[in-house]
Design a protein around this motif. Structure first.
Motif, short mmCIF file in Angstrom:
data_model
loop_
_atom_site.label_atom_id
_atom_site.label_comp_id
_atom_site.label_asym_id
_atom_site.label_seq_id
_atom_site.Cartn_x
_atom_site.Cartn_y
_atom_site.Cartn_z
N PHE A 358 0.97 -1.53 0.03
CA PHE A 358 0.16 -0.27 0.31
C PHE A 358 0.73 1.16 -0.50
O PHE A 358 0.59 2.32 -0.31
N SER A 359 1.74 0.80 0.73
CA SER A 359 2.80 2.29 0.40
C SER A 359 3.43 2.66 -1.02
O SER A 359 3.69 4.16 -1.33
N ARG A 360 3.15 1.84 -1.92
CA ARG A 360 4.25 2.22 -3.44
C ARG A 360 2.13 2.46 -3.95
O ARG A 360 2.58 3.78 -4.57
N VAL A 361 1.53 2.77 -3.05
CA VAL A 361 0.17 3.55 -4.03
C VAL A 361 -0.23 4.71 -3.34
O VAL A 361 -0.43 5.35 -4.05
N VAL A 362 -0.14 4.75 -2.54
CA VAL A 362 0.47 6.39 -1.35
C VAL A 362 1.38 6.88 -2.52
O VAL A 362 1.49 8.43 -2.83
N ASP A 363 2.82 6.05 -2.66
CA ASP A 363 3.47 7.26 -3.55
C ASP A 363 2.86 7.72 -4.52
O ASP A 363 3.49 8.32 -5.51
N VAL A 364 2.45 6.34 -5.85
CA VAL A 364 1.42 7.18 -6.69
C VAL A 364 0.75 8.25 -6.99
O VAL A 364 0.58 8.89 -7.41
#
Length: 503
Positions: A358-364
């Motif tokens: 989910f941290s990748r979703v936040v970055d995107v």
């Protein structure tokens, strides 16, 4: 730099006289610090900066000549229990705090173990032991990891805290003392008086009627805005494995309707009904059921080459009718009747692949927000209610559905370009990297199934598609924090973040 602040300030005022803009302006100052602090509290500022007018500027040096004074709010809360200490000498670990709602329920808002002297710990522990009870005074009952005890909601504590969290809990709270002149009954009376003074449009009556039916036969008929709605199975789980009931789900939509209804006003509704048991796959329907009762809004809408009689959002009767018929969520169109050929926003659905955290979703999402703003458009953000995030780009009036789709695609491709390795617009699931986030611009199509703001999702936790402030994007963000249990408290704490937009 060797000159005192007063001289530097005067020089800046001369330079900027008549030249200030929205981006370049001098901040307000006041010689009366007490008056400034009062204004800060009244207008809910984060704090003020205090500077010695005769001090020199010292770059890179921390100095007592220049201090940031943060304003920490404080409030009265009811103590509904306590946790066991990790250090037995402390008597108690933390007190469990609650706040009454206008419906008389005591909602859990967090705990604090800070601010106690040894003398206060001993005295408070003795008083709480005399009030100990077996059942939780909080509704709903909080899930606590620590060993704990419940107490009758009698004692009132003055608590200082830094802010409310996204989940509607107190952050960095400190015990200041007991209010011996106030009891839990006083706070309950205050909450009910405030609720009675506010016009809730009959929501309290509907909420109470649903609760009474659930505690009775579990079914009945309620009158909502002139519509007679049959409700049944109120005591059954709203979703397999969920501790929430169908009654809880309906009451959530009643309580949250002031936030939900404006966002779905005049929008045709695509509805996923769960036939019989919500454990089965949903059946999506664009058309209104043939036996839709009077007063539930139905309009004729052009869908492709045919016209359909569709439910249209904006009133509580229509919303509750869909839930009573077996829906959990609601998916409003991106257009409003009668102008369904025009769309007022585009959506980027950030959908993580199985290997993406989910941290990748936040970055995107951060990149997507920048892309939307760089395009000169206002942006909005919310959780999907599951594992993703939704980024909305508000469009100018008169934007056609086709143009909105083109805008969404251009934005998505720019996000993928700026975030190589993180984001993808590859439509083939087998061709996407396993740890990438799919930027789905096709969710901007007419009739696409995108959960509305504050919509509940079909999960055991009954998570919610929760509007967010952009400042909330962090590695600590957790979609599971937003449920039908936490959202009413969150809105009380941070307000309706969807209200400023037409989305």
């Amino acid at each position: 730099m060797p000159r005192p602040w007063s001289e530097r300030r005067a020089a800046l005022e001369r330079v900027l006289d008549g030249r200030e803009t929205d981006r370049v302006r001098l901040g307000a100052t006041a010689a009366d610090g007490g008056a400034m602090m009062e204004a800060a509290r009244r207008e809910q500022w984060e704090g003020v900066v205090a500077k010695r007018t005769g001090a020199r500027y010292q770059p890179g040096v921390r100095s007592r000549d220049w201090l940031k004074v943060k304003l920490a709010p404080q409030e009265e809360f009811v103590i509904g229990g306590w946790t066991n200490p990790t250090n037995p000498a402390r008597k108690l670990g933390a007190v469990l705090l609650g706040r009454y709602g206008g419906d008389g329920r005591l909602c859990y808002v967090g705990h604090t173990g800070k601010g106690f002297s040894e003398r206060v710990l001993r005295s408070l522990h003795a008083r709480l032991q005399s009030l100990e009870r077996e059942s939780s005074p909080f509704d709903p009952k909080p899930r606590l990891v620590q060993a704990h005890h419940w107490a009758d909601p009698v004692l009132v504590a003055e608590i200082r805290y830094s802010e409310w969290t996204a989940a509607g809990k107190l952050r960095d709270s400190t015990f200041l003392g007991l209010r011996d002149d106030r009891t839990g009954a006083d706070l309950l009376r205050d909450a009910r008086t405030a609720a009675e003074g506010a016009d809730d449009g009959g929501l309290g009556r509907i909420d109470a009627a649903l609760r009474e039916m659930e505690e009775g036969e579990g079914s009945g008929t309620i009158e909502v805005d002139g519509a007679m709605l049959d409700v049944a199975g109120l005591a059954r789980p709203a979703y397999p494995g969920s501790r929430f009931t169908r009654g809880d789900l309906l009451r959530y939509y009643v309580r949250m309707s002031p936030c939900i209804l404006p966002a779905m006003r005049d929008r045709p509704l695509a509805v996923a009904y769960f036939p019989g048991s919500p454990g089965k796959r949903p059946v999506y329907r664009q058309s209104a059921p043939p036996d839709t009762p009077a007063k539930v809004r139905v309009e004729t809408v052009q869908v492709g080459r045919e016209q359909k009689r569709m439910l249209v959002g904006g009133d509580l009767a229509t919303l509750l009718f869909t839930i009573a018929r077996g829906a959990i969520s609601h998916d409003p169109w991106h257009a409003r009747v009668p102008g369904v050929d025009e769309q007022d926003y585009a959506v980027l659905d950030l959908d993580p692949m199985p290997g993406a955290s989910f941290s990748r979703v936040v970055d995107v999402a951060r990149v997507a927000g920048e892309v939307v703003r760089d395009a000169g458009l206002q942006s909005r953000l919310k959780t999907s209610g599951r594992s993703g995030l939704h980024v909305y780009a508000l469009l100018p009036p008169g934007t056609t559905v086709r143009a909105a789709g083109a805008v969404a695609e251009r934005l998505a491709r720019e996000v993928a370009r700026r975030a190589p390795g993180l984001a993808t617009v590859e439509r083939s699931t087998t061709a996407r990297p396993r740890d990438a986030v799919y930027v789905d611009h096709l969710m901007s199509r007419r009739g696409a199934n995108v959960a509305g703001a504050y919509a509940v999702r079909a999960t055991p936790e009954l998570t919610v598609s929760a509007p967010l402030a952009w400042s909330e994007l962090s590695d600590a963000l957790d979609p599971l924090d937003f449920t039908i249990e936490t959202m009413p408290g969150r809105v009380r704490a941070v307000g309706d973040l969807w209200a400023p937009s037409s989305a």
